[in-house]
Design a protein around this motif. Structure first.
Motif, short mmCIF file in Angstrom:
data_model
loop_
_atom_site.label_atom_id
_atom_site.label_comp_id
_atom_site.label_asym_id
_atom_site.label_seq_id
_atom_site.Cartn_x
_atom_site.Cartn_y
_atom_site.Cartn_z
N GLY A 104 0.83 -1.21 0.00
CA GLY A 104 0.00 0.00 0.00
C GLY A 104 0.87 1.26 0.00
O GLY A 104 0.63 2.21 -0.76
N LEU A 105 1.90 1.26 0.86
CA LEU A 105 2.81 2.43 0.92
C LEU A 105 3.51 2.62 -0.42
O LEU A 105 3.73 3.75 -0.87
CB LEU A 105 3.84 2.23 2.03
N LEU A 106 3.82 1.50 -1.08
CA LEU A 106 4.50 1.58 -2.38
C LEU A 106 3.57 2.15 -3.45
O LEU A 106 3.97 3.03 -4.23
CB LEU A 106 4.99 0.18 -2.77
N LEU A 107 2.33 1.67 -3.49
CA LEU A 107 1.38 2.20 -4.49
C LEU A 107 1.21 3.71 -4.29
O LEU A 107 1.13 4.47 -5.25
CB LEU A 107 0.02 1.50 -4.39
N LYS A 108 1.16 4.11 -3.01
CA LYS A 108 1.01 5.54 -2.70
C LYS A 108 2.22 6.31 -3.24
O LYS A 108 2.07 7.34 -3.91
CB LYS A 108 0.92 5.71 -1.18
N GLU A 109 3.42 5.79 -2.98
CA GLU A 109 4.64 6.46 -3.44
C GLU A 109 4.69 6.51 -4.97
O GLU A 109 5.17 7.49 -5.56
CB GLU A 109 5.87 5.73 -2.89
N LEU A 110 4.17 5.46 -5.63
CA LEU A 110 4.20 5.42 -7.10
C LEU A 110 3.10 6.28 -7.72
O LEU A 110 3.06 6.49 -8.93
CB LEU A 110 4.01 3.97 -7.60
N GLY A 111 2.14 6.71 -6.89
CA GLY A 111 0.99 7.48 -7.40
C GLY A 111 0.07 6.60 -8.24
O GLY A 111 -0.63 7.08 -9.13
N SER A 112 0.05 5.31 -7.92
CA SER A 112 -0.76 4.35 -8.70
C SER A 112 -2.22 4.40 -8.23
O SER A 112 -2.51 4.68 -7.07
CB SER A 112 -0.21 2.94 -8.46
N ASP A 113 -3.16 4.12 -9.16
CA ASP A 113 -4.56 4.06 -8.71
C ASP A 113 -5.02 2.63 -8.48
O ASP A 113 -6.21 2.36 -8.35
CB ASP A 113 -5.49 4.82 -9.68
N LYS A 114 -4.10 1.69 -8.44
CA LYS A 114 -4.45 0.30 -8.13
C LYS A 114 -4.96 0.18 -6.70
O LYS A 114 -4.59 0.99 -5.84
CB LYS A 114 -3.21 -0.59 -8.26
N LYS A 115 -5.78 -0.84 -6.47
CA LYS A 115 -6.28 -1.13 -5.12
C LYS A 115 -5.69 -2.45 -4.64
O LYS A 115 -5.26 -3.27 -5.45
CB LYS A 115 -7.82 -1.25 -5.13
N ILE A 116 -5.74 -2.63 -3.32
CA ILE A 116 -5.24 -3.88 -2.72
C ILE A 116 -6.37 -4.51 -1.90
O ILE A 116 -7.00 -3.82 -1.09
CB ILE A 116 -4.03 -3.61 -1.80
N HIS A 117 -6.60 -5.79 -2.13
CA HIS A 117 -7.60 -6.53 -1.35
C HIS A 117 -6.90 -7.58 -0.51
O HIS A 117 -6.21 -8.45 -1.06
CB HIS A 117 -8.62 -7.18 -2.28
N LEU A 118 -7.04 -7.46 0.81
CA LEU A 118 -6.39 -8.40 1.73
C LEU A 118 -7.42 -9.37 2.29
O LEU A 118 -8.42 -8.94 2.88
CB LEU A 118 -5.74 -7.63 2.89
N PHE A 119 -7.16 -10.66 2.12
CA PHE A 119 -8.09 -11.70 2.58
C PHE A 119 -7.47 -12.48 3.74
O PHE A 119 -6.33 -12.95 3.63
CB PHE A 119 -8.39 -12.69 1.44
#
Ligand SMILES: C[S@@+](CC[C@H](N)C(=O)[O-])C[C@H]1O[C@@H](n2cnc3c(N)ncnc32)[C@H](O)[C@@H]1O
Length: 306
Positions: A104-119
């Motif tokens: 999540g911290l990495l996506l934020k740093e990359l400015g990505s709009d991907k989401k993460i789903h944790l199961f």
């Protein structure tokens, strides 16, 4: 081992014994707090795509994870390499959230709009099937949903990370239906067991985009439950894979990527140890802990399988 061989999942014992060797020999060192602190302080490079990222965030995630900085570094590399592949990130087996939060911290740093789903069940592991899983017990890795949700909020990741609480057998199909068979760019399988893998991998593998990465945290843990489940599923789909060996118990493969000339074939699957053989920081660390030259073993394996 014999049950797996007679099951025809793998045949080349030398290959699998070699790849599983560091985890079997250094299992305790991979988890020991002092060893992890040493790793981080010794200035090893964990990620090649974004050196320094794991170290920068290690203090945040170390209390939330069972995964060492070397495996974390490979996750970072694969998130970056798949940043333009369509789809979101799914993780099966989140525990206290360490790997999920780091992604999540990495996506934020990359400015990505991907989401993460944790199961996760947040109740720990279900009952292992003793004929297929070695080294795990029911209830192991119990964690707390509310605490993880609070961590997600603390790090400002609520727009990125969604938690799915419950047994995979109850949560996966409803998630897929509710999201109209969403595209996936990364599947992180970290649920240890044959049965747990069977409850998420066959259902989600078809969602992965071409070029997406499947990260298998327990592929080389010696228990062989995850390895067996993944290979059986791929076979059922008449698919193959080239499993790239990573530090410790981890391997990954890229969906529909053909093996290169150095890959070693075992039955209908391929295994690549070249990336591991050129991972100097990891080999240096492993040599210190095993007191043997692991690179020599890898080179012997490559020579024997030319
Ligand atoms: C090794 S831990 C995950 C480690 C984590 N990724 C980290 O960063 O440390 C495995 C997790 O898988 C979960 N799990 C295993 N099988 C499951 C299943 N069938 N359904 C739901 N959760 C499961 C367990 O509750 C446990 O939290």
């Amino acid at each position: 081992m014999t049950d797996i061989v007679s099951d025809n999942t793998i045949a080349n014992e030398m290959l699998h014994e070699t790849i599983e060797y560091p985890w079997k020999r250094c299992f305790v060192a991979f988890l020991r707090k002092s060893a992890l602190t040493e790793m981080v302080e010794a200035n090893y490079q964990f990620s090649t795509e974004l050196p320094g990222f794991v170290r920068k965030h290690w203090d945040k995630v170390k209390k939330l994870t069972l995964v060492d900085p070397f495996r974390m570094g490979k996750i970072v590399d694969l998130v970056i390499r798949t940043k333009d592949i369509p789809g979101d990130i799914l993780e099966f087996g989140s525990y206290k959230g360490g790997t999920g939060i780091l992604m999540g911290l990495l996506l934020k740093e990359l400015g990505s709009d991907k989401k993460i789903h944790l199961f996760d069940s947040f109740e720990g592991l279900p009952d292992p099937d003793t004929t297929k899983d070695k080294g795990y017990r029911k209830g192991q890795f119990r964690s707390n949903y509310d605490k993880l949700q609070a961590e997600v909020e603390q790090y400002g990741l609520t727009d990125i990370i969604t938690l799915h609480r419950g047994w995979f057998s109850d949560t996966v199909e409803p998630f897929i239906a509710a999201n109209n068979s969403p595209k996936v760019s990364i599947l992180h399988l970290d649920c240890d067991l044959y049965t747990s893998t069977m409850d998420c991998f066959p259902q989600t593998y078809p969602l992965i985009s071409e070029g997406g990465a499947i990260i298998l945290d327990d592929f080389n843990d010696g228990g062989r439950g995850e390895k067996r489940a993944v290979i059986e599923c791929l076979r059922a789909l008449e698919s193959t894979a080239c499993f790239v060996a990573c530090p410790g118990s981890q391997s990954y493969f890229i969906k529909n990527q053909a093996p290169d000339e150095f890959a070693i074939q075992d039955l209908d699957m391929y295994y690549d140890v070249v990336e591991l053989a050129s991972n100097e920081p990891f080999l240096t660390w492993i040599e210190k802990d095993i007191e043997e030259d692991y690179l020599v073993k890898l080179e012997a394996l490559l020579a024997a399988n030319k």
